[in-house]
Design a protein around this motif. Structure first.
Motif, PDB file in Angstrom:
ATOM      1  N   LYS A 262       0.864  -1.172   0.000  1.00  0.00           N
ATOM      2  CA  LYS A 262       0.000   0.000   0.000  1.00  0.00           C
ATOM      3  C   LYS A 262       0.900   1.221   0.000  1.00  0.00           C
ATOM      4  CE  LYS A 262      -3.995   2.128   2.238  1.00  0.00           C
ATOM      5  NZ  LYS A 262      -4.970   2.055   3.365  1.00  0.00           N
ATOM      6  N   GLU A 263       0.849   1.981  -1.078  1.00  0.00           N
ATOM      7  CA  GLU A 263       1.755   3.104  -1.244  1.00  0.00           C
ATOM      8  C   GLU A 263       1.121   4.396  -0.749  1.00  0.00           C
ATOM      9  OE1 GLU A 263       2.792   3.124  -5.363  1.00  0.00           O
ATOM     10  OE2 GLU A 263       4.192   1.438  -5.161  1.00  0.00           O
ATOM     11  N   PHE A 264       1.945   5.235  -0.145  1.00  0.00           N
ATOM     12  CA  PHE A 264       1.506   6.533   0.368  1.00  0.00           C
ATOM     13  C   PHE A 264       2.391   7.622  -0.225  1.00  0.00           C
ATOM     14  CE2 PHE A 264       0.414   3.399   3.585  1.00  0.00           C
ATOM     15  CZ  PHE A 264      -0.916   3.702   3.861  1.00  0.00           C
ATOM     16  N   ALA A 265       1.875   8.830  -0.245  1.00  0.00           N
ATOM     17  CA  ALA A 265       2.632   9.953  -0.781  1.00  0.00           C
ATOM     18  C   ALA A 265       3.579  10.546   0.256  1.00  0.00           C
ATOM     19  CB  ALA A 265       1.684  11.028  -1.301  1.00  0.00           C
ATOM     20  N   LEU A 266       3.103  10.724   1.492  1.00  0.00           N
ATOM     21  CA  LEU A 266       3.890  11.393   2.530  1.00  0.00           C
ATOM     22  C   LEU A 266       4.224  10.496   3.712  1.00  0.00           C
ATOM     23  CD1 LEU A 266       1.981  14.818   2.541  1.00  0.00           C
ATOM     24  CD2 LEU A 266       4.037  14.193   1.246  1.00  0.00           C
ATOM     25  N   LEU A 267       3.821   9.253   3.654  1.00  0.00           N
ATOM     26  CA  LEU A 267       4.117   8.293   4.718  1.00  0.00           C
ATOM     27  C   LEU A 267       4.831   7.086   4.131  1.00  0.00           C
ATOM     28  CD1 LEU A 267       0.686   8.359   6.606  1.00  0.00           C
ATOM     29  CD2 LEU A 267       2.774   9.583   7.247  1.00  0.00           C
ATOM     30  N   GLU A 268       5.386   6.249   5.007  1.00  0.00           N
ATOM     31  CA  GLU A 268       6.064   5.041   4.533  1.00  0.00           C
ATOM     32  C   GLU A 268       5.073   4.058   3.926  1.00  0.00           C
ATOM     33  OE1 GLU A 268       9.320   3.174   6.707  1.00  0.00           O
ATOM     34  OE2 GLU A 268       8.976   4.615   8.321  1.00  0.00           O
ATOM     35  N   ASN A 269       5.484   3.425   2.857  1.00  0.00           N
ATOM     36  CA  ASN A 269       4.668   2.372   2.263  1.00  0.00           C
ATOM     37  C   ASN A 269       4.550   1.205   3.237  1.00  0.00           C
ATOM     38  OD1 ASN A 269       4.517   3.905  -0.070  1.00  0.00           O
ATOM     39  ND2 ASN A 269       6.271   2.886  -1.016  1.00  0.00           N
ATOM     40  N   ILE A 270       3.444   0.482   3.137  1.00  0.00           N
ATOM     41  CA  ILE A 270       3.177  -0.654   4.023  1.00  0.00           C
ATOM     42  C   ILE A 270       3.116  -1.936   3.194  1.00  0.00           C
ATOM     43  CG2 ILE A 270       1.563  -1.689   5.651  1.00  0.00           C
ATOM     44  CD1 ILE A 270       2.978   0.758   6.727  1.00  0.00           C
ATOM     45  N   TYR A 271       3.826  -2.978   3.660  1.00  0.00           N
ATOM     46  CA  TYR A 271       3.852  -4.278   2.987  1.00  0.00           C
ATOM     47  C   TYR A 271       3.168  -5.310   3.883  1.00  0.00           C
ATOM     48  CZ  TYR A 271       7.341  -2.117  -0.039  1.00  0.00           C
ATOM     49  OH  TYR A 271       7.993  -1.289  -0.917  1.00  0.00           O
ATOM     50  N   LYS A 272       2.228  -6.031   3.326  1.00  0.00           N
ATOM     51  CA  LYS A 272       1.506  -7.044   4.099  1.00  0.00           C
ATOM     52  C   LYS A 272       1.261  -8.280   3.239  1.00  0.00           C
ATOM     53  CE  LYS A 272      -2.979  -4.921   3.038  1.00  0.00           C
ATOM     54  NZ  LYS A 272      -4.230  -4.381   3.609  1.00  0.00           N
TER      55      LYS A 272
ATOM     56  N   THR B  51       3.329  -7.116   9.398  1.00  0.00           N
ATOM     57  CA  THR B  51       3.256  -6.002   8.459  1.00  0.00           C
ATOM     58  C   THR B  51       4.578  -5.237   8.506  1.00  0.00           C
ATOM     59  OG1 THR B  51       0.866  -5.783   8.723  1.00  0.00           O
ATOM     60  CG2 THR B  51       2.039  -3.885   7.830  1.00  0.00           C
ATOM     61  N   PHE B  52       5.137  -4.931   7.346  1.00  0.00           N
ATOM     62  CA  PHE B  52       6.438  -4.278   7.267  1.00  0.00           C
ATOM     63  C   PHE B  52       6.294  -2.859   6.730  1.00  0.00           C
ATOM     64  CE2 PHE B  52       7.096  -8.807   6.804  1.00  0.00           C
ATOM     65  CZ  PHE B  52       8.164  -9.063   7.657  1.00  0.00           C
ATOM     66  N   LYS B  53       7.105  -1.962   7.255  1.00  0.00           N
ATOM     67  CA  LYS B  53       7.191  -0.603   6.736  1.00  0.00           C
ATOM     68  C   LYS B  53       8.250  -0.555   5.633  1.00  0.00           C
ATOM     69  CE  LYS B  53       5.936   1.598  11.120  1.00  0.00           C
ATOM     70  NZ  LYS B  53       6.369   2.569  12.154  1.00  0.00           N
ATOM     71  N   GLU B  54       8.235   0.500   4.850  1.00  0.00           N
ATOM     72  CA  GLU B  54       9.193   0.660   3.762  1.00  0.00           C
ATOM     73  C   GLU B  54      10.630   0.602   4.262  1.00  0.00           C
ATOM     74  OE1 GLU B  54      10.676   0.863   0.098  1.00  0.00           O
ATOM     75  OE2 GLU B  54       8.499   0.973   0.401  1.00  0.00           O
ATOM     76  N   SER B  55      10.885   1.197   5.402  1.00  0.00           N
ATOM     77  CA  SER B  55      12.240   1.245   5.951  1.00  0.00           C
ATOM     78  C   SER B  55      12.718  -0.110   6.456  1.00  0.00           C
ATOM     79  CB  SER B  55      12.312   2.263   7.092  1.00  0.00           C
ATOM     80  OG  SER B  55      11.389   1.931   8.112  1.00  0.00           O
ATOM     81  N   GLU B  56      11.827  -1.085   6.524  1.00  0.00           N
ATOM     82  CA  GLU B  56      12.179  -2.399   7.067  1.00  0.00           C
ATOM     83  C   GLU B  56      12.404  -3.447   5.977  1.00  0.00           C
ATOM     84  OE1 GLU B  56       9.696  -2.138  11.278  1.00  0.00           O
ATOM     85  OE2 GLU B  56       8.696  -2.929   9.481  1.00  0.00           O
TER      86      GLU B  56
END
Length: 382
Positions: free
Chosen positions: A116-126, A138-143
């Protein structure tokens, strides 16, 4: 068998009337050339990247710690580094992206995931799946390390091009077969009972005996031509002049050419041409391998290291110099020059040569030949 079916078999060899299976089979055979060219290109890049050394630095000094071991020896308990990197590159080019996650200090390639992509927040991977194991985390973009193909849909473009070339190739192969097939006209008295039993006997005569007659693997074959029948050769006598396998070969080479262009790989490398191989390898590294390794290293550095660490020269570098094999005698002059101006230490030279460093202070010192002096002399005069 009726007259209509006989005509179909005569002109089309029955190939188009077997529920379409033969047609689909032939299309799959022609697609093999494209798939072969793509797989060779991907394997070349994967093999090259797997030969690279993932060098890790701490404040500008080369170190070998956990990250070095993960990327160069064993990313996880089920794969060595060569297998892992090969899978990364293959997935990257075939699926145009590759997601790598870390679990318990080990690296894994995700077989499927949702983002799930966001413009101003980290993307979320699930819904990340690794082989048969479904993760609930659930993983954040930085992870995660998410590699995405910058030149999107390269395989889509290749497939679109191949749609046209595949039809041309199939037509050329069918034309070649038609022009070079043996065709005979059997003359005789065919006024016979049109019942199944009689027709089966005739079919057996033509299908079994003639099949052996034209089989090139048979060492000796006899054909019984009954009285009242005549066998007349109707094969194309000009087939050798206007149809040959070079037409098919040229189309196959065209397919290889545009696939290699899509991957920025010298076509001669795929075709096995060893002329100017050194220049080919240089071009291959520059245009096909380096763009991937640079993007790979950038993604690792921005996720595994902080901004402050990177600015203090704590980072990972993918060394592509290991790809190209160079004769030590060809390096001698260059290494001597670099050492004489202080560009390399003794250990630096040994590292380039693949030798173990010397555990002595002098081996890490830099030396400069006495032929050099400062650009300005004492007193500031030039």
């Amino acid at each position: 068998m009726n007259l209509v079916q006989s005509i179909k078999d005569w002109f089309l060899d029955g190939r188009l009337f077997n529920n379409g299976k033969q047609v689909f089979y032939e299309a799959a055979v022609e697609a093999h050339y494209k798939n072969f060219a793509v797989s060779v290109c991907v394997d070349l890049i994967a093999n090259a990247v797997s030969k690279c050394e993932f060098q890790t630095f701490h404040q500008g000094k080369s170190v070998r710690k956990n990250n070095y071991y993960l990327w160069n020896v064993q990313p996880n308990q089920n794969q060595n580094a060569t297998e892992f990197i090969h899978d990364v590159v293959t997935k990257f080019f075939y699926e145009e992206e590759c997601l790598i996650i870390m679990l318990k200090d080990q690296l894994y390639i995700a077989d499927s995931f949702e983002v799930k992509e966001f413009a101003l927040l980290e993307n979320i991977y699930k819904n990340v799946r690794i082989k048969d194991y479904q993760l609930t985390t659930t993983f954040k973009e930085s992870e995660v390390i998410h590699l995405k193909l910058s030149n999107r849909k390269v395989l889509g473009v290749i497939n679109s091009l191949y749609d046209s070339y595949g039809r041309l190739l199939m037509s050329a192969m069918n034309y070649y077969r038609r022009k070079n097939n043996k065709r005979y006209l059997i003359k005789g008295d065919y006024l016979r009972a049109q019942d199944d039993e009689t027709q089966d006997e005739v079919d057996k005569l033509f299908q079994e005996q003639l099949k052996n007659w034209f089989d090139p693997t048979k060492e000796s074959v006899a054909f019984q031509l009954q009285e009242g029948y005549e066998l007349e050769d109707k094969s194309d006598s000009n087939s050798s002049k206007d149809s040959n396998s070079r037409d098919i070969s040229n189309l196959v080479h065209d397919i290889i050419d545009f696939v290699t262009m899509g991957f920025h790989i010298p076509k001669a490398m795929v075709k096995g041409d060893l002329a100017d191989i050194e220049k080919q390898v240089d071009s291959f590294i520059m245009f096909a391998v380096s763009p991937f390794t640079e993007a790979f290293a950038d993604e690792i550095n921005r996720k595994a290291y902080t901004k402050e660490e990177f600015l203090e020269r704590t980072y990972l570098h993918i060394d592509t110099s290991k790809i190209k094999l160079t004769d030590i005698t060809q390096l001698a002059t260059a290494l001597d020059k670099l050492f004489s101006i202080g560009g390399l230490t003794i250990n630096g030279v040994l590292e380039i040569l693949g030798e173990n460093p010397i555990d002595e202070p002098f081996a890490d010192e830099r030396y400069v030949t006495k032929n050099y002096q400062k650009a300005t002399v004492e007193g500031g005069e030039e």
